[in-house]
Enzyme design. Structure first.
Site, PDB file in Angstrom:
ATOM      1  N   MET A  57       0.846  -1.182   0.000  1.00  0.00           N
ATOM      2  CA  MET A  57       0.000   0.000   0.000  1.00  0.00           C
ATOM      3  C   MET A  57       0.892   1.246   0.000  1.00  0.00           C
ATOM      4  O   MET A  57       1.942   1.266   0.648  1.00  0.00           O
ATOM      5  CB  MET A  57      -0.845  -0.014   1.275  1.00  0.00           C
ATOM      6  N   SER A  58       0.451   2.257  -0.714  1.00  0.00           N
ATOM      7  CA  SER A  58       1.269   3.456  -0.864  1.00  0.00           C
ATOM      8  C   SER A  58       1.556   4.105   0.490  1.00  0.00           C
ATOM      9  O   SER A  58       0.719   4.104   1.384  1.00  0.00           O
ATOM     10  CB  SER A  58       0.544   4.444  -1.770  1.00  0.00           C
ATOM     11  N   LYS A  59       2.752   4.667   0.618  1.00  0.00           N
ATOM     12  CA  LYS A  59       3.102   5.362   1.852  1.00  0.00           C
ATOM     13  C   LYS A  59       2.619   6.805   1.809  1.00  0.00           C
ATOM     14  O   LYS A  59       2.530   7.482   2.821  1.00  0.00           O
ATOM     15  CB  LYS A  59       4.626   5.369   2.021  1.00  0.00           C
ATOM     16  N   ARG A  60       2.349   7.305   0.611  1.00  0.00           N
ATOM     17  CA  ARG A  60       1.938   8.704   0.459  1.00  0.00           C
ATOM     18  C   ARG A  60       0.579   8.772  -0.191  1.00  0.00           C
ATOM     19  O   ARG A  60       0.113   7.817  -0.786  1.00  0.00           O
ATOM     20  CB  ARG A  60       2.927   9.442  -0.453  1.00  0.00           C
TER      21      ARG A  60
END
Ligand code: GLU
Length: 495
Positions: A256-259
């Site tokens: 999952m994206s960190k940003r």
């Protein structure tokens, strides 16, 4: 440590950015285990990496935990018997253990310059080896190292990983994890400025704070063998470790994206807890959803209250395989939880969101509207579009063509609105009265009820999609309704 003894469980974030929903899942599991066993949930701030320190991060974390209702028993802001709970306030504590591990021969001073270390890594890269240290200072005789340090030469403290054999640590989700010492690096424990690294501080603090269970993301598995060595070298008893599965993106391909990035229209896939809050996710729904992201009760039951989650949570049912973040499912949960709220509670939760959208909603009026829109909400922020017209003195301009009922033309509208005014002016604005008189009026005009309601709805709401007509008129009241009908008639005349 059995499941029945009160567990001491900490969430120990490094304040380097906004609080990610993956961290929230870890914190939730910590909280659930602590509550289930009648133990303590602790928040410790791991801020030894001052280069990556972000001052807004701690505020964001604590506010987000409170929004989720994950109140902690000890730690940042609340204090407790094992403080301080911020690592940079504990530097003198680590000092003692640096000396201890050095004296015991399980650590050594390394005087290598950063230029030399860069060169070592460059050479390793060329040889297709992982980055690491070549142990250049490992065999400096202790007395000589002592002398150089006393003379003011800068050094770091490194762990002395055994050159042979292997190390085994137990993970409650994965079982025994064995790693050959040969693949481990002599990691830095204390930097040249005297500040410990994460590895050293985390082990000392978990020991001193009597932590019984450590849950953390799978990305820490690589550090686990180093920590096992440190527990052994320092003579500390090992707590129960559990490395939680990673969270995959909705497509299930990759983490999952960190940003999060916002599209120009403002839409966003939230990953920070504060964004979920801003968008109007109920903490109950998010907590329930996150609980299931890597854990299940019986593989079927999904909707569970906080109390049920506490009673049912167990490490044994945490899954080792990664789970994918499913926004559709979360949205579905949110709708379910919205519909479970009482009208009063939902109204009170909607008010700040409407306020944030610039809508000056009156609670009394909103109480009448809430039951009409409840079924239509996925997020609390969806309410604004349904209710904005109730709380303005003057409707914004709208396209007059919207007034035209199906199978009729704009020229028919003034007659209908005129008739509506007559039907409404003498009556009380209750659901039944409105229903009876408007249907009667339609009959007298020889049109369908829907053809009667459409221009009225658009005249008073300024849009075609709005809550049910009778409830809307009732909540708006007679005066505003008649005023808006007049205004629409006037606009039609001038057009
Ligand atoms: N400070 C580490 C982090 O930011 C904590 C890892 C652990 O729980 O040991 O995630």
């Amino acid at each position: 440590m059995t499941n029945n003894q009160p567990a001491r469980v900490r969430y120990a974030p490094s304040p380097t950015g906004f609080f990610h929903v993956g961290g929230a899942r870890t914190a939730l599991y910590d909280y659930l285990l602590a509550k289930k066993t009648g133990g303590s949930f602790i928040i410790r701030i791991e801020d030894t990496d001052q280069k990556r320190y972000n001052p807004d991060s701690v505020r964001d974390l604590l506010d987000s935990l409170r929004y989720l209702g994950l109140d902690w028993d000890e730690g940042a802001e609340v204090g407790g018997d094992y403080g301080p709970y911020t690592q940079t306030e504990r530097l003198d504590i680590y000092q003692k253990y640096s000396q201890q591990i050095l004296d015991s021969g399980h650590a050594y001073r390394c005087f290598c310059s950063s230029e030399r270390l860069a060169k070592v890594n460059e050479d390793r890269q060329k040889a297709k080896l992982n980055p690491g240290y070549d142990r250049f200072c490992r065999n400096i005789p202790p007395a000589e190292a002592e002398r150089r340090a006393a003379a003011g030469e800068a050094f770091v403290l490194r762990i002395k990983i055994p050159l042979e054999g292997s190390v085994t640590g137990y993970d409650a989700i994965r079982g025994d994890i064995t790693v050959a010492n040969a693949v481990l690096n002599d990691a830095v424990l204390v930097k040249s400025n005297g500040i410990p690294t994460y590895h050293f501080a985390v082990v000392i603090d978990d020991h001193l704070m009597k932590i019984t269970h450590i849950m953390r993301g799978e990305e820490w598995l690589g550090s686990f063998p180093i920590h096992v060595h440190l527990y052994n070298f320092l003579g500390f008893e090992m707590p129960v470790f559990a490395h939680l599965p990673v969270i995959l993106n909705p497509a299930g391909k990759g983490k999952m994206s960190k940003r999060e990035t916002r599209a120009p229209d403002g839409s966003v896939y939230p990953v920070f807890v504060h964004t979920f809050k801003e968008l109007g996710y109920l903490p109950e729904a998010l907590v329930n959803y996150l609980a299931l992201l890597g854990w299940s009760y019986d593989g079927q039951t999904e909707i569970m209250s906080r109390q049920e989650l506490i009673e049912r949570f167990s490490l044994e049912r945490v899954n080792a395989s990664p789970a994918s973040f499913n926004y559709d499912k979360l949205n579905n949960f949110n709708g379910i939880y919205i519909r479970q709220l009482s009208v009063e509670d939902l109204t009170d939760r909607l008010l700040p969101y409407l306020q944030a959208d610039g809508i000056n909603a009156k609670r009394d009026t909103l109480l009448k509207i809430t039951p009409m829109i409840r079924e239509r909400l996925t997020l609390l922020t969806d309410a604004a579009d349904w209710v904005d017209f109730f709380f303005v003195d003057d409707l914004p301009d709208f396209d007059l063509n919207l007034l035209t009922p199906k199978k009729m033309s704009l020229q028919d509208v003034p007659g209908i609105l005129q008739k509506a005014k007559e039907a409404l002016s003498g009556i009380e604005f209750t659901h039944n009265e409105l229903d009876a008189h408007l249907r009667q009026a339609a009959k007298e005009l020889g049109i369908k009820a829907g053809q009667m309601f459409q221009p009225i709805r658009v005249a008073v709401c300024g849009k075609k999609v709005a809550p049910p007509i009778f409830g809307t008129l009732e909540a708006l009241g007679k005066e505003t309704t008649l005023k808006r009908l007049d205004l629409a008639l006037e606009k039609l005349q001038n057009s």
